[in-house]
Write an enzyme that holds these catalytic residues in place. Structure first.
Site, PDB file in Angstrom:
ATOM      1  N   GLU A 273     -18.817   4.690  -7.540  1.00 44.03           N
ATOM      2  CA  GLU A 273     -18.248   3.951  -6.405  1.00 44.03           C
ATOM      3  C   GLU A 273     -16.719   3.953  -6.436  1.00 44.03           C
ATOM      4  O   GLU A 273     -16.079   2.909  -6.530  1.00 44.03           O
ATOM      5  CB  GLU A 273     -18.796   2.526  -6.413  1.00 44.03           C
ATOM      6  CG  GLU A 273     -20.296   2.491  -6.181  1.00 44.03           C
ATOM      7  CD  GLU A 273     -20.948   1.168  -6.545  1.00 44.03           C
ATOM      8  OE1 GLU A 273     -22.128   1.004  -6.238  1.00 44.03           O
ATOM      9  OE2 GLU A 273     -20.272   0.302  -7.151  1.00 44.03           O
ATOM     10  N   PRO A 274     -16.110   5.136  -6.322  1.00 46.21           N
ATOM     11  CA  PRO A 274     -14.643   5.191  -6.313  1.00 46.21           C
ATOM     12  C   PRO A 274     -14.081   4.654  -5.009  1.00 46.21           C
ATOM     13  O   PRO A 274     -14.671   4.799  -3.939  1.00 46.21           O
ATOM     14  CB  PRO A 274     -14.354   6.688  -6.463  1.00 46.21           C
ATOM     15  CG  PRO A 274     -15.537   7.357  -5.849  1.00 46.21           C
ATOM     16  CD  PRO A 274     -16.715   6.467  -6.179  1.00 46.21           C
ATOM     17  N   ARG A 312       0.572  -5.917  -1.899  1.00 41.11           N
ATOM     18  CA  ARG A 312       0.378  -5.614  -3.315  1.00 41.11           C
ATOM     19  C   ARG A 312       1.579  -5.958  -4.195  1.00 41.11           C
ATOM     20  O   ARG A 312       1.405  -6.512  -5.288  1.00 41.11           O
ATOM     21  CB  ARG A 312      -0.009  -4.148  -3.516  1.00 41.11           C
ATOM     22  CG  ARG A 312      -1.367  -3.781  -2.919  1.00 41.11           C
ATOM     23  CD  ARG A 312      -1.807  -2.369  -3.329  1.00 41.11           C
ATOM     24  NE  ARG A 312      -2.164  -2.329  -4.735  1.00 41.11           N
ATOM     25  CZ  ARG A 312      -1.415  -1.814  -5.675  1.00 41.11           C
ATOM     26  NH1 ARG A 312      -0.227  -1.268  -5.380  1.00 41.11           N
ATOM     27  NH2 ARG A 312      -1.802  -1.831  -6.935  1.00 41.11           N
ATOM     28  N   TYR A 316       0.375  -8.589  -6.842  1.00 43.41           N
ATOM     29  CA  TYR A 316       0.113  -8.001  -8.153  1.00 43.41           C
ATOM     30  C   TYR A 316       1.373  -7.561  -8.900  1.00 43.41           C
ATOM     31  O   TYR A 316       1.255  -6.942  -9.962  1.00 43.41           O
ATOM     32  CB  TYR A 316      -0.774  -6.756  -8.010  1.00 43.41           C
ATOM     33  CG  TYR A 316      -2.090  -6.972  -7.318  1.00 43.41           C
ATOM     34  CD1 TYR A 316      -3.026  -7.880  -7.794  1.00 43.41           C
ATOM     35  CD2 TYR A 316      -2.421  -6.230  -6.187  1.00 43.41           C
ATOM     36  CE1 TYR A 316      -4.250  -8.051  -7.166  1.00 43.41           C
ATOM     37  CE2 TYR A 316      -3.640  -6.391  -5.550  1.00 43.41           C
ATOM     38  CZ  TYR A 316      -4.548  -7.315  -6.042  1.00 43.41           C
ATOM     39  OH  TYR A 316      -5.754  -7.479  -5.424  1.00 43.41           O
ATOM     40  N   CYS A 344       9.699 -14.982   6.134  1.00 42.72           N
ATOM     41  CA  CYS A 344      10.420 -16.117   5.546  1.00 42.72           C
ATOM     42  C   CYS A 344       9.746 -16.606   4.269  1.00 42.72           C
ATOM     43  O   CYS A 344       9.219 -17.713   4.191  1.00 42.72           O
ATOM     44  CB  CYS A 344      10.537 -17.252   6.571  1.00 42.72           C
ATOM     45  SG  CYS A 344      11.605 -16.823   7.946  1.00 42.72           S
ATOM     46  N   GLU A 345       9.717 -15.757   3.272  1.00 39.22           N
ATOM     47  CA  GLU A 345       9.194 -16.052   1.939  1.00 39.22           C
ATOM     48  C   GLU A 345      10.039 -15.286   0.935  1.00 39.22           C
ATOM     49  O   GLU A 345      10.308 -14.092   1.123  1.00 39.22           O
ATOM     50  CB  GLU A 345       7.735 -15.589   1.800  1.00 39.22           C
ATOM     51  CG  GLU A 345       6.754 -16.213   2.756  1.00 39.22           C
ATOM     52  CD  GLU A 345       6.224 -17.551   2.252  1.00 39.22           C
ATOM     53  OE1 GLU A 345       6.552 -17.920   1.097  1.00 39.22           O
ATOM     54  OE2 GLU A 345       5.500 -18.209   3.017  1.00 39.22           O
ATOM     55  N   TYR A 373      -5.817  -0.603  -0.428  1.00 39.16           N
ATOM     56  CA  TYR A 373      -5.447  -2.027  -0.446  1.00 39.16           C
ATOM     57  C   TYR A 373      -4.091  -2.273   0.219  1.00 39.16           C
ATOM     58  O   TYR A 373      -3.335  -3.138  -0.182  1.00 39.16           O
ATOM     59  CB  TYR A 373      -5.466  -2.566  -1.889  1.00 39.16           C
ATOM     60  CG  TYR A 373      -6.778  -2.319  -2.557  1.00 39.16           C
ATOM     61  CD1 TYR A 373      -7.909  -3.023  -2.163  1.00 39.16           C
ATOM     62  CD2 TYR A 373      -6.921  -1.341  -3.532  1.00 39.16           C
ATOM     63  CE1 TYR A 373      -9.146  -2.771  -2.744  1.00 39.16           C
ATOM     64  CE2 TYR A 373      -8.154  -1.080  -4.121  1.00 39.16           C
ATOM     65  CZ  TYR A 373      -9.252  -1.801  -3.719  1.00 39.16           C
ATOM     66  OH  TYR A 373     -10.481  -1.541  -4.292  1.00 39.16           O
TER      67      TYR A 373
END
Length: 420
Positions: A273-274, A312, A316, A344-345, A373
């Site tokens: 399941e790649p 990401r 992460y 605005c972060e 992703y």
């Protein structure tokens, strides 16, 4: 294989210049290469040629219908984790008998939909799920083909947020209880326990954790067969890493050889399941520079992509190579700069003090390795429309998900009567 290369000083996707796509669809946008998707799948198919093995693409990595259809046309199945992903796979042309339904929290409605569709297998992750699936299958008068996902307590050595095979993770049946749970499954009506499933995490760059997990699975298989449970399928999950920066992903031929050496004499069909390894380096995100801001202590390259487009790096601390679409000349002036978005972060940051050549407003930049992703995890935070997705094949490109207008976003909401 890299399909994103400079030609005559301009970055191309296959034979299409990226500025041409930017002119047509605006920025930011995702761009995928049909050639890269095809080559990635064929690498798996070639590596496992001669083995009783099926490649089921992990749809969660990139669920665009055109991407799924590309793999379906090549013979891939699909690994899905929701009814929505299952319906996407079916709509894209994946036959039901090539679909595996994974996930730790399937609802009864999702179970029923999967059984009605006649999919290949449901991967069960808990005793309550076993009991619920038994009730649903029995009420429908069918038998559910299942594998039970076991947690082998193997440290994959990957990021904590994408590790799934340790005993403290939420996934699968604890190793020490697996044999008992298979006995329970065999006793319940409406269930056919045919397989063992395992998946220990994502972005693995070492074969050793895979070997440790698969050897434990084989140990369990022999014990279950001794108990009279006819195990015929092994679902080995995915997780092979890709190169974002300096990683050295395992060679697929070596991986396939390892799988063959462990499972080849068991008489089982193997499912792989790649996800990331099929799509990650087949896609890029292209953005436009809004401003270059000179602060008191550092410089900022402010682009029109943001954390809602590619989360990401924020989620992460992930690295994505960032390059100008116009190739720098010889001996460019390289200097550190923070690459940030307009949200605005403070977390809306793609790179800190990244050494890059000088760029100015309106220039295009490309974020590499964004096919997995990226778009699939995007949102409309700050009421920013989702970035369009584009698929390139040779010298042609097609918009495979258009950018919604702000008017369409507003029209999707409803005002209650007492505010109207």
């Amino acid at each position: 294989m890299s399909v994103f290369t400079y030609r005559n000083g301009v970055l191309h996707a296959e034979d299409v210049a990226l500025p041409a796509i930017a002119d047509a669809v605006g920025t930011p946008f995702y761009c995928y290469s049909h050639a890269a998707l095809t080559a990635a799948y064929r690498s798996y198919a070639d590596a496992f040629e001669g083995q009783d093995a099926a490649v089921c693409y992990a749809v969660k990595a990139n669920s665009n219908l055109a991407v799924i259809r590309t793999f379906a046309d090549l013979g891939a199945g699909a690994d899905v984790v929701s009814e929505g992903e299952m319906r996407r796979a079916l709509a894209a042309g994946v036959p039901a008998e090539r679909i595996v339904f994974s996930g730790v929290g399937k609802t009864r409605g999702e179970m029923r939909a999967a059984l009605e569709a006649g999919i290949h297998q449901i991967n069960v992750e808990s005793v309550p799920e076993l009991e619920a699936l038994s009730e649903v299958a029995t009420s429908m008068g069918v038998e559910a083909p299942i594998a039970i996902r076991v947690n082998p307590d193997v440290d994959a050595g990957t990021h904590a947020k994408i590790a799934t095979g340790k005993k403290e993770n939420k996934f699968g049946i604890d190793w020490d209880h697996a044999r008992e749970v298979y006995g329970r499954a065999a006793a319940l009506p409406g269930l056919a326990p045919l397989g063992i499933a395992v998946h220990i995490g994502s972005q693995l760059t070492d074969l050793a954790p895979f070997r440790a997990a698969y050897e434990r699975v084989v140990e369990l298989l022999h014990a279950l067969r001794a108990d009279g449970i006819d195990i015929r399928r092994l679902d080995l999950g995915g997780g092979l890493g890709i190169r974002y920066r300096e990683e050295s992903p395992p060679d697929l031929t070596a991986y396939a050889g390892m799988v063959r050496s462990i499972t080849g004499n068991l008489g089982c069909r193997v499912t792989l399941e790649p996800g990331r390894s099929l799509v990650g380096n087949a896609g890029i995100l292209v953005a436009r520079v809004i401003f270059v801001k000179q602060g008191l202590h550092r410089r900022f390259l402010i682009v029109d992509a943001a954390m809602n487009d590619l989360i990401r790096p924020t989620l992460y601390d992930a690295y994505h190579a960032i390059v100008p679409v116009r190739e720098p000349g010889p001996n460019p002036d390289i200097a550190p700069i923070d690459v940030v978005g307009p949200v605005c972060e403070s977390g809306d940051t793609f790179a800190l003090q990244r050494p890059l050549p000088a760029m100015g407003a309106d220039e295009l930049v490309a974020f590499h390795s964004a096919g997995a992703y990226g778009a699939v995890m995007s949102s409309t935070y700050n009421t920013r429309p989702l970035a369009p997705e584009v698929l390139v094949r040779g010298d042609a490109f097609a918009v495979v998900r258009p950018r919604p207008s702000i008017e369409a976003m507003l029209a999707a909401e409803r005002m209650p009567d007492w505010l109207a």
